[in-house]
Design an enzyme around this catalytic site. Structure first.
Site, mmCIF file in Angstrom:
data_model
loop_
_atom_site.group_PDB
_atom_site.id
_atom_site.type_symbol
_atom_site.label_atom_id
_atom_site.label_comp_id
_atom_site.label_asym_id
_atom_site.label_seq_id
_atom_site.Cartn_x
_atom_site.Cartn_y
_atom_site.Cartn_z
ATOM 1 N N ASP A 47 -20.167 -54.177 11.827
ATOM 2 C CA ASP A 47 -18.976 -54.983 11.603
ATOM 3 C C ASP A 47 -19.401 -56.446 11.601
ATOM 4 O O ASP A 47 -20.080 -56.904 12.516
ATOM 5 C CB ASP A 47 -17.959 -54.731 12.732
ATOM 6 C CG ASP A 47 -16.708 -55.585 12.577
ATOM 7 O OD1 ASP A 47 -16.073 -55.492 11.519
ATOM 8 O OD2 ASP A 47 -16.385 -56.345 13.512
ATOM 9 N N GLU A 130 -18.814 -52.957 5.781
ATOM 10 C CA GLU A 130 -17.460 -53.089 5.280
ATOM 11 C C GLU A 130 -17.479 -53.984 4.055
ATOM 12 O O GLU A 130 -18.192 -54.973 4.012
ATOM 13 C CB GLU A 130 -16.609 -53.725 6.372
ATOM 14 C CG GLU A 130 -15.136 -53.597 6.159
ATOM 15 C CD GLU A 130 -14.362 -54.233 7.300
ATOM 16 O OE1 GLU A 130 -13.167 -54.022 7.368
ATOM 17 O OE2 GLU A 130 -14.975 -54.923 8.124
ATOM 18 N N ASP A 212 -14.564 -55.504 18.144
ATOM 19 C CA ASP A 212 -15.582 -55.430 17.101
ATOM 20 C C ASP A 212 -16.368 -54.121 17.147
ATOM 21 O O ASP A 212 -16.716 -53.547 16.118
ATOM 22 C CB ASP A 212 -16.555 -56.608 17.223
ATOM 23 C CG ASP A 212 -15.870 -57.935 16.956
ATOM 24 O OD1 ASP A 212 -14.834 -57.921 16.257
ATOM 25 O OD2 ASP A 212 -16.351 -58.966 17.459
#
Ligand code: ZN
Length: 262
Positions: A47, A130, A212
């Site tokens: 992330d 992502e 996170d």
């Protein structure tokens, strides 16, 4: 010319580049054999953020280098530049300073991103990232400068290139998948959270998550699901010791670029 290392084979092409600061770099295209090295771990989800550059599903928090001191200097010089007579000697000197500072930031960032991406790719068989809407995020004016300094886009292309080189699997999760809105252990959806919320206790299973880390776990799960989905063409298992992925890598020549500073 100063050689930082010998060339592994005869170059097929040479490019000479000069940057704004006046440094020359010579770039060679060479063919090398890259031996296949099995990864230590099966998969990792990453992330990306501003304060901590990357949070991995393994619970690692990686800080990004501090660019703010240099960035403040740039802003000061740019204000100065705006006041000076365009094309004058002093204007040119200030301009050179700005270019030099930009280069320093870029060098620090590239060094950091290269080291991190190399480590993540060599350690893991599957990398899941992502798909960030950087263009849209930069429209948030309070965060625009901080986001642009991070280099998420460069990081992603570095990971993709290194995954291809080392026969790793690279998965990008759709940006519409709400990674910070679901519990990574039970899948419960708690909805949108304010950015200031750092820790969450799941209402369904009672697990405590770091914001996170939870997102990284969700990214990892989606990445593994995506890779095992037969709809995506090939089915690659991520179990350890599994050799499905490109077994002819050791003999396939890969073109890499070596840059030598002069
Ligand atoms: Zn839960």
């Amino acid at each position: 010319m100063v050689w930082s290392r010998p060339l592994p084979s005869d170059p097929s092409s040479v490019t000479v580049l000069k940057n704004k600061v006046g440094q020359y770099h010579v770039s060679f295209v060479v063919e090398v054999d890259i031996p296949y090295l099995p990864a230590e771990y099966e998969a990792v989800g990453v992330d990306l953020g501003i304060k901590t550059f990357a949070t991995t599903s393994a619970g690692e928090f990686i800080e990004s280098p501090h660019y703010d001191r240099l960035d403040r200097k740039i802003r000061r010089f740019q204000r100065q530049l705006a006041r000076q007579v365009k094309g004058s000697k002093r204007w040119q000197r200030t301009k050179h300073c700005v270019a030099k500072l930009h280069l320093t930031i870029a060098n620090i960032r590239n060094d950091f991103l290269h080291k991190l991406s190399t480590r993540l790719v060599t350690e893991n068989q599957l990398i899941s990232l992502e798909d960030l809407n950087v263009k849209g995020m930069v429209k948030n004016r309070t965060l625009a400068r901080a986001i642009s300094l991070q280099g998420w886009g460069i990081f992603r292309s570095m990971c993709a290139a290194k995954c291809a080189m080392l026969a790793r699997e690279f998965q990008v999760i759709s940006r519409w998948e709400s990674t910070s809105q679901v519990c990574s252990s039970c899948g419960y959806r708690w909805g949108k959270l304010d950015l200031s919320v750092r820790e969450i206790v799941c209402l369904n299973c009672g697990a405590t998550h770091d914001r996170d880390e939870n997102a990284a776990m969700t990214i990892l799960r989606s990445g593994v699901e995506q890779s095992q989905d037969p709809k995506n063409g090939h089915r690659v298992s991520v179990r350890p010791g599994c050799q499905v992925v490109c077994d002819d890598v050791s003999t396939r020549p890969v073109v890499i670029q070596l840059s030598l500073g002069v």
